[in-house]
Design a protein around this motif. Structure first.
Motif, PDB file in Angstrom:
ATOM      1  N   ALA A  91     -46.047  20.210   0.135  1.00 51.32           N
ATOM      2  CA  ALA A  91     -46.245  20.936  -1.126  1.00 51.32           C
ATOM      3  C   ALA A  91     -46.821  20.014  -2.194  1.00 51.32           C
ATOM      4  N   ALA A  92     -46.367  18.756  -2.193  1.00 50.41           N
ATOM      5  CA  ALA A  92     -46.854  17.806  -3.199  1.00 50.41           C
ATOM      6  C   ALA A  92     -48.292  17.390  -2.922  1.00 50.41           C
ATOM      7  N   THR A  93     -48.619  17.157  -1.649  1.00 50.26           N
ATOM      8  CA  THR A  93     -49.943  16.633  -1.315  1.00 50.26           C
ATOM      9  C   THR A  93     -51.015  17.709  -1.289  1.00 50.26           C
ATOM     10  N   GLY A  94     -50.605  18.951  -1.095  1.00 45.26           N
ATOM     11  CA  GLY A  94     -51.606  20.013  -0.996  1.00 45.26           C
ATOM     12  C   GLY A  94     -52.507  19.859   0.211  1.00 45.26           C
ATOM     13  N   GLY A  95     -51.971  19.283   1.285  1.00 40.30           N
ATOM     14  CA  GLY A  95     -52.745  19.132   2.509  1.00 40.30           C
ATOM     15  C   GLY A  95     -53.613  17.882   2.561  1.00 40.30           C
ATOM     16  N   ARG A  96     -53.469  16.997   1.582  1.00 44.01           N
ATOM     17  CA  ARG A  96     -54.301  15.788   1.542  1.00 44.01           C
ATOM     18  C   ARG A  96     -53.480  14.547   1.901  1.00 44.01           C
ATOM     19  N   GLY A  97     -54.186  13.431   2.017  1.00 45.49           N
ATOM     20  CA  GLY A  97     -53.513  12.147   2.210  1.00 45.49           C
ATOM     21  C   GLY A  97     -52.660  12.103   3.468  1.00 45.49           C
ATOM     22  N   ALA A  98     -51.364  11.971   3.272  1.00 50.27           N
ATOM     23  CA  ALA A  98     -50.433  11.815   4.388  1.00 50.27           C
ATOM     24  C   ALA A  98     -50.032  13.136   5.016  1.00 50.27           C
ATOM     25  N   ALA A  99     -50.664  14.237   4.610  1.00 51.30           N
ATOM     26  CA  ALA A  99     -50.262  15.557   5.111  1.00 51.30           C
ATOM     27  C   ALA A  99     -50.298  15.618   6.631  1.00 51.30           C
ATOM     28  N   GLY A 100     -51.346  15.064   7.235  1.00 49.98           N
ATOM     29  CA  GLY A 100     -51.451  15.102   8.688  1.00 49.98           C
ATOM     30  C   GLY A 100     -50.298  14.410   9.375  1.00 49.98           C
ATOM     31  N   ARG A 101     -49.895  13.253   8.851  1.00 47.10           N
ATOM     32  CA  ARG A 101     -48.769  12.511   9.435  1.00 47.10           C
ATOM     33  C   ARG A 101     -47.458  13.254   9.226  1.00 47.10           C
ATOM     34  N   LEU A 102     -47.323  13.901   8.083  1.00 47.40           N
ATOM     35  CA  LEU A 102     -46.118  14.683   7.829  1.00 47.40           C
ATOM     36  C   LEU A 102     -45.987  15.813   8.841  1.00 47.40           C
ATOM     37  N   VAL A 103     -47.094  16.513   9.083  1.00 47.50           N
ATOM     38  CA  VAL A 103     -47.059  17.603  10.057  1.00 47.50           C
ATOM     39  C   VAL A 103     -46.787  17.063  11.459  1.00 47.50           C
ATOM     40  N   ASP A 104     -47.390  15.927  11.788  1.00 48.28           N
ATOM     41  CA  ASP A 104     -47.129  15.319  13.100  1.00 48.28           C
ATOM     42  C   ASP A 104     -45.638  15.073  13.288  1.00 48.28           C
ATOM     43  N   LEU A 105     -44.988  14.545  12.257  1.00 42.06           N
ATOM     44  CA  LEU A 105     -43.556  14.274  12.359  1.00 42.06           C
ATOM     45  C   LEU A 105     -42.787  15.569  12.591  1.00 42.06           C
ATOM     46  N   ALA A 106     -43.135  16.617  11.826  1.00 40.87           N
ATOM     47  CA  ALA A 106     -42.431  17.889  11.970  1.00 40.87           C
ATOM     48  C   ALA A 106     -42.632  18.479  13.353  1.00 40.87           C
ATOM     49  N   VAL A 107     -43.850  18.443  13.838  1.00 37.08           N
ATOM     50  CA  VAL A 107     -44.145  19.000  15.164  1.00 37.08           C
ATOM     51  C   VAL A 107     -43.391  18.236  16.248  1.00 37.08           C
ATOM     52  N   ASP A 108     -43.456  16.915  16.194  1.00 35.65           N
ATOM     53  CA  ASP A 108     -42.765  16.101  17.203  1.00 35.65           C
ATOM     54  C   ASP A 108     -41.265  16.374  17.195  1.00 35.65           C
ATOM     55  N   GLU A 109     -40.699  16.522  15.999  1.00 36.58           N
ATOM     56  CA  GLU A 109     -39.259  16.749  15.903  1.00 36.58           C
ATOM     57  C   GLU A 109     -38.880  18.125  16.439  1.00 36.58           C
ATOM     58  N   CYS A 110     -39.700  19.135  16.136  1.00 38.66           N
ATOM     59  CA  CYS A 110     -39.413  20.478  16.651  1.00 38.66           C
ATOM     60  C   CYS A 110     -39.523  20.515  18.173  1.00 38.66           C
ATOM     61  N   LEU A 111     -40.501  19.837  18.716  1.00 38.40           N
ATOM     62  CA  LEU A 111     -40.636  19.786  20.172  1.00 38.40           C
ATOM     63  C   LEU A 111     -39.464  19.037  20.797  1.00 38.40           C
ATOM     64  N   ARG A 112     -39.035  17.975  20.147  1.00 40.38           N
ATOM     65  CA  ARG A 112     -37.881  17.226  20.667  1.00 40.38           C
ATOM     66  C   ARG A 112     -36.633  18.086  20.679  1.00 40.38           C
ATOM     67  N   LEU A 113     -36.518  18.963  19.682  1.00 42.13           N
ATOM     68  CA  LEU A 113     -35.358  19.850  19.591  1.00 42.13           C
ATOM     69  C   LEU A 113     -35.487  21.094  20.464  1.00 42.13           C
ATOM     70  N   GLY A 114     -36.605  21.208  21.176  1.00 45.95           N
ATOM     71  CA  GLY A 114     -36.801  22.364  22.037  1.00 45.95           C
ATOM     72  C   GLY A 114     -37.185  23.621  21.289  1.00 45.95           C
TER      73      GLY A 114
END
Length: 287
Positions: free
Chosen positions: A205-228
Protein backbone atom coordinates in the motif's frame (compact mmCIF):
# COMPACT_ATOMS: atom_id res chain seq x y z
CA UNK A 1 42.38 10.09 34.97
CA UNK A 2 41.15 13.67 34.62
CA UNK A 3 44.61 14.89 35.56
CA UNK A 4 46.05 13.27 32.45
CA UNK A 5 43.17 14.23 30.20
CA UNK A 6 43.44 17.85 31.27
CA UNK A 7 47.14 18.29 30.47
CA UNK A 8 47.31 19.89 27.01
CA UNK A 9 50.84 20.99 27.87
CA UNK A 10 52.01 17.37 27.64
CA UNK A 11 52.63 15.57 24.36
CA UNK A 12 50.01 12.95 23.58
CA UNK A 13 52.37 9.92 24.01
CA UNK A 14 53.12 11.04 27.57
CA UNK A 15 49.46 11.58 28.34
CA UNK A 16 48.60 8.23 26.78
CA UNK A 17 51.12 6.48 29.02
CA UNK A 18 49.49 8.13 32.01
CA UNK A 19 46.00 7.06 30.94
CA UNK A 20 47.17 3.50 30.33
CA UNK A 21 48.76 3.45 33.78
CA UNK A 22 45.49 4.52 35.40
CA UNK A 23 43.64 1.71 33.62
CA UNK A 24 46.33 -0.78 34.69
CA UNK A 25 45.92 0.33 38.31
CA UNK A 26 42.16 -0.01 37.99
CA UNK A 27 42.56 -3.51 36.59
CA UNK A 28 44.69 -4.57 39.54
CA UNK A 29 42.15 -3.07 41.95
CA UNK A 30 39.20 -4.83 40.34
CA UNK A 31 40.95 -8.18 40.12
CA UNK A 32 42.01 -7.93 43.76
CA UNK A 33 38.38 -8.13 44.89
CA UNK A 34 35.29 -6.00 45.57
CA UNK A 35 35.63 -2.25 45.69
CA UNK A 36 36.56 -1.22 42.18
CA UNK A 37 33.09 -0.75 40.74
CA UNK A 38 32.64 2.93 41.53
CA UNK A 39 36.17 3.73 40.40
CA UNK A 40 35.53 1.94 37.10
CA UNK A 41 32.40 4.00 36.55
CA UNK A 42 34.28 7.23 37.16
CA UNK A 43 37.09 6.27 34.80
CA UNK A 44 34.62 5.18 32.14
CA UNK A 45 32.69 8.44 32.22
CA UNK A 46 35.88 10.50 32.09
CA UNK A 47 37.16 8.60 29.06
CA UNK A 48 33.83 8.71 27.23
CA UNK A 49 33.57 12.46 27.79
CA UNK A 50 37.13 12.88 26.52
CA UNK A 51 36.41 11.17 23.20
CA UNK A 52 34.34 14.13 22.04
CA UNK A 53 37.11 16.51 23.00
CA UNK A 54 40.01 14.55 21.49
CA UNK A 55 38.78 13.46 18.07
CA UNK A 56 42.31 12.96 16.81
CA UNK A 57 42.72 10.16 19.36
CA UNK A 58 39.18 8.82 19.20
CA UNK A 59 40.13 5.22 18.34
CA UNK A 60 42.69 4.94 21.13
CA UNK A 61 40.33 6.36 23.74
CA UNK A 62 37.48 4.13 22.54
CA UNK A 63 39.73 1.13 22.98
CA UNK A 64 40.44 2.17 26.58
CA UNK A 65 36.71 2.61 27.18
CA UNK A 66 36.07 -0.95 26.02
CA UNK A 67 38.77 -2.22 28.37
CA UNK A 68 37.40 -0.30 31.34
CA UNK A 69 33.86 -1.48 30.60
CA UNK A 70 35.13 -5.07 30.71
CA UNK A 71 36.64 -4.31 34.11
CA UNK A 72 33.42 -2.67 35.26
CA UNK A 73 31.42 -5.76 34.30
CA UNK A 74 33.85 -7.92 36.28
CA UNK A 75 33.53 -5.58 39.27
CA UNK A 76 29.73 -5.72 39.05
CA UNK A 77 29.80 -9.51 39.00
CA UNK A 78 32.02 -9.59 42.10
CA UNK A 79 30.16 -6.84 43.95
CA UNK A 80 26.66 -6.52 42.44
CA UNK A 81 25.17 -3.01 42.58
CA UNK A 82 21.48 -2.25 42.88
CA UNK A 83 20.04 -3.60 39.58
CA UNK A 84 17.92 -0.50 38.96
CA UNK A 85 20.92 1.76 39.50
CA UNK A 86 23.07 -0.31 37.15
CA UNK A 87 20.36 -0.26 34.47
CA UNK A 88 20.12 3.52 34.75
CA UNK A 89 23.87 4.00 34.60
CA UNK A 90 24.28 1.84 31.51
CA UNK A 91 21.57 3.79 29.71
CA UNK A 92 23.07 7.10 30.81
CA UNK A 93 26.48 6.03 29.54
CA UNK A 94 25.05 5.18 26.11
CA UNK A 95 22.82 8.21 25.67
CA UNK A 96 24.25 11.01 27.77
CA UNK A 97 27.47 11.78 25.92
CA UNK A 98 28.32 13.19 22.47
CA UNK A 99 30.32 10.04 21.60
CA UNK A 100 28.68 7.23 23.59
CA UNK A 101 30.20 3.74 23.68
CA UNK A 102 28.47 0.56 22.60
CA UNK A 103 27.66 -1.53 25.66
CA UNK A 104 27.21 -5.29 25.50
CA UNK A 105 24.59 -6.58 27.89
CA UNK A 106 25.84 -10.16 28.18
CA UNK A 107 28.70 -9.38 30.60
CA UNK A 108 26.19 -7.60 32.86
CA UNK A 109 23.59 -10.36 32.83
CA UNK A 110 24.24 -11.64 36.35
CA UNK A 111 24.48 -8.17 37.91
CA UNK A 112 21.33 -6.89 36.20
CA UNK A 113 19.28 -9.99 36.82
CA UNK A 114 15.65 -10.12 35.79
CA UNK A 115 14.80 -6.95 37.69
CA UNK A 116 17.59 -4.84 36.24
CA UNK A 117 17.04 -6.09 32.71
CA UNK A 118 13.31 -5.38 32.98
CA UNK A 119 14.06 -1.84 34.18
CA UNK A 120 16.60 -1.35 31.39
CA UNK A 121 14.14 -2.59 28.80
CA UNK A 122 11.25 -0.52 30.15
CA UNK A 123 13.22 2.71 30.08
CA UNK A 124 14.89 2.03 26.72
CA UNK A 125 11.60 1.13 25.03
CA UNK A 126 9.78 4.12 26.53
CA UNK A 127 12.42 6.52 25.23
CA UNK A 128 12.65 4.82 21.85
CA UNK A 129 8.90 4.88 21.32
CA UNK A 130 8.90 8.64 21.75
CA UNK A 131 10.99 8.98 18.59
CA UNK A 132 8.89 9.84 15.53
CA UNK A 133 8.36 7.17 12.88
CA UNK A 134 10.05 8.04 9.58
CA UNK A 135 7.23 7.64 7.09
CA UNK A 136 7.39 6.35 3.54
CA UNK A 137 9.26 8.73 1.25
CA UNK A 138 10.51 10.87 4.12
CA UNK A 139 14.12 11.65 4.88
CA UNK A 140 14.78 10.71 8.45
CA UNK A 141 16.71 12.98 10.77
CA UNK A 142 19.15 10.75 12.62
CA UNK A 143 20.36 13.06 15.34
CA UNK A 144 22.61 12.02 18.22
CA UNK A 145 19.71 10.88 20.40
CA UNK A 146 18.19 8.73 17.67
CA UNK A 147 21.49 7.04 16.83
CA UNK A 148 22.22 6.38 20.50
CA UNK A 149 18.79 4.92 21.26
CA UNK A 150 18.90 2.88 18.07
CA UNK A 151 22.15 1.24 19.16
CA UNK A 152 20.71 0.57 22.61
CA UNK A 153 17.61 -1.07 21.17
CA UNK A 154 19.51 -3.13 18.60
CA UNK A 155 21.76 -4.56 21.31
CA UNK A 156 18.77 -5.21 23.58
CA UNK A 157 16.88 -6.98 20.80
CA UNK A 158 19.91 -9.10 19.91
CA UNK A 159 20.66 -9.98 23.52
CA UNK A 160 17.09 -10.97 24.39
CA UNK A 161 16.24 -12.50 21.01
CA UNK A 162 12.89 -10.76 21.31
CA UNK A 163 11.14 -10.52 17.94
CA UNK A 164 8.82 -7.76 19.16
CA UNK A 165 11.84 -5.62 19.98
CA UNK A 166 13.33 -6.30 16.55
CA UNK A 167 10.09 -5.22 14.91
CA UNK A 168 9.87 -2.14 17.11
CA UNK A 169 13.37 -1.10 16.03
CA UNK A 170 12.80 -1.71 12.33
CA UNK A 171 9.35 -0.12 12.28
CA UNK A 172 10.70 3.23 13.46
CA UNK A 173 12.02 3.79 9.92
CA UNK A 174 9.50 3.02 7.16
CA UNK A 175 10.94 5.39 4.61
CA UNK A 176 11.04 2.78 1.84
CA UNK A 177 9.48 -0.50 0.82
CA UNK A 178 12.69 -2.26 1.76
CA UNK A 179 12.07 -1.33 5.39
CA UNK A 180 8.64 -2.97 5.24
CA UNK A 181 10.31 -6.02 3.71
CA UNK A 182 12.79 -6.18 6.60
CA UNK A 183 9.95 -6.24 9.14
CA UNK A 184 8.01 -8.86 7.19
CA UNK A 185 11.13 -11.02 6.86
CA UNK A 186 11.85 -10.94 10.59
CA UNK A 187 8.26 -11.96 11.35
CA UNK A 188 8.28 -14.70 8.73
CA UNK A 189 11.54 -16.13 10.08
CA UNK A 190 9.98 -16.14 13.55
CA UNK A 191 7.05 -18.20 12.30
CA UNK A 192 4.57 -15.33 12.63
CA UNK A 193 3.08 -15.66 9.16
CA UNK A 194 -0.12 -13.67 9.67
CA UNK A 195 1.80 -10.65 10.91
CA UNK A 196 4.38 -11.01 8.14
CA UNK A 197 1.65 -10.97 5.50
CA UNK A 198 0.05 -7.96 7.17
CA UNK A 199 3.33 -6.07 6.83
CA UNK A 200 3.55 -7.14 3.18
CA UNK A 201 0.12 -5.62 2.60
CA UNK A 202 1.15 -2.43 4.39
CA UNK A 203 4.32 -2.23 2.34
CA UNK A 204 2.49 -2.70 -0.94
CA UNK A 205 0.00 0.00 0.00
CA UNK A 206 2.87 2.37 0.80
CA UNK A 207 4.93 1.62 -2.31
CA UNK A 208 2.06 1.61 -4.77
CA UNK A 209 3.64 -1.30 -6.62
CA UNK A 210 7.07 0.33 -6.96
CA UNK A 211 10.52 -0.31 -5.53
CA UNK A 212 10.48 -3.31 -3.22
CA UNK A 213 6.92 -4.30 -4.19
CA UNK A 214 8.12 -7.29 -6.20
CA UNK A 215 10.15 -8.66 -3.30
CA UNK A 216 7.26 -8.11 -0.92
CA UNK A 217 4.95 -10.12 -3.14
CA UNK A 218 7.59 -12.83 -3.52
CA UNK A 219 7.74 -13.17 0.26
CA UNK A 220 3.95 -13.40 0.52
CA UNK A 221 3.68 -15.96 -2.26
CA UNK A 222 6.47 -18.13 -0.85
CA UNK A 223 4.92 -18.04 2.61
CA UNK A 224 1.45 -18.95 1.33
CA UNK A 225 2.87 -21.86 -0.64
CA UNK A 226 4.82 -23.01 2.40
CA UNK A 227 1.59 -22.96 4.40
CA UNK A 228 -0.19 -24.99 1.74
CA UNK A 229 -2.41 -22.14 0.52
CA UNK A 230 -1.81 -21.86 -3.24
CA UNK A 231 -5.10 -20.01 -3.77
CA UNK A 232 -3.88 -17.24 -1.48
CA UNK A 233 -0.55 -17.18 -3.31
CA UNK A 234 -2.35 -16.72 -6.62
CA UNK A 235 -4.38 -13.89 -5.12
CA UNK A 236 -1.20 -12.08 -4.12
CA UNK A 237 0.16 -12.40 -7.67
CA UNK A 238 -3.19 -11.34 -9.11
CA UNK A 239 -3.35 -8.20 -6.94
CA UNK A 240 0.25 -7.37 -7.80
CA UNK A 241 -0.54 -7.57 -11.51
CA UNK A 242 -3.69 -5.47 -11.21
CA UNK A 243 -1.74 -2.84 -9.25
CA UNK A 244 1.00 -2.82 -11.90
CA UNK A 245 -0.08 -4.60 -15.12
CA UNK A 246 3.34 -5.18 -16.64
CA UNK A 247 4.44 -8.14 -18.79
CA UNK A 248 6.75 -9.25 -15.97
CA UNK A 249 3.94 -9.37 -13.41
CA UNK A 250 1.72 -11.09 -15.96
CA UNK A 251 4.34 -13.79 -16.53
CA UNK A 252 4.78 -14.34 -12.82
CA UNK A 253 1.03 -14.66 -12.33
CA UNK A 254 0.71 -17.00 -15.30
CA UNK A 255 3.47 -19.31 -14.07
CA UNK A 256 1.98 -19.64 -10.60
CA UNK A 257 -1.66 -19.95 -11.69
CA UNK A 258 -0.81 -22.45 -14.41
CA UNK A 259 1.14 -24.60 -11.95
CA UNK A 260 -1.99 -24.84 -9.81
CA UNK A 261 -4.42 -25.39 -12.65
CA UNK A 262 -6.35 -22.12 -12.47
CA UNK A 263 -4.73 -20.08 -15.21
CA UNK A 264 -7.59 -20.10 -17.72
CA UNK A 265 -10.03 -18.47 -15.29
CA UNK A 266 -7.45 -16.07 -13.89
CA UNK A 267 -6.26 -15.10 -17.35
CA UNK A 268 -9.72 -14.10 -18.53
CA UNK A 269 -10.33 -12.11 -15.36
CA UNK A 270 -7.11 -10.08 -15.36
CA UNK A 271 -7.10 -9.39 -19.08
CA UNK A 272 -10.63 -8.04 -18.78
CA UNK A 273 -9.35 -5.60 -16.15
CA UNK A 274 -6.67 -4.15 -18.45
CA UNK A 275 -8.04 -0.95 -20.00
CA UNK A 276 -5.13 -0.31 -22.36
CA UNK A 277 -6.16 -2.18 -25.51
CA UNK A 278 -2.65 -2.40 -26.96
CA UNK A 279 -1.24 -3.70 -23.68
CA UNK A 280 -4.06 -6.19 -23.35
CA UNK A 281 -3.36 -7.54 -26.82
CA UNK A 282 0.35 -7.82 -26.07
CA UNK A 283 -0.35 -9.70 -22.85
CA UNK A 284 -2.84 -12.01 -24.54
CA UNK A 285 -0.18 -13.04 -27.03
CA UNK A 286 2.03 -14.16 -24.15
CA UNK A 287 -0.47 -16.93 -23.46
Amino acid sequence: MKAWLGRPDLAWPRRWDGLAAVVAELSARVLAGPGGRDAAEGVTEALVAAIGEHQAHRAELAGLVDRVLDLHAVACAADPPDPDRLAGWLLHLQTGFPEPPEVRLAPYAAALGERGLARYRQEAVARFERLPVIGFGQTGRYDRERWALLRVMEELAEYTGDVDLQVLVLARDLSSGWHYLQVATVLRDAGRSAQALDWVARGLAATGGRGAAGRLVDLAVDECLRLGSPARAVRWRREAFLASPTPENYSRLRGLARAHGVWDAVRDEVLAAVTDTALRDDLARLG
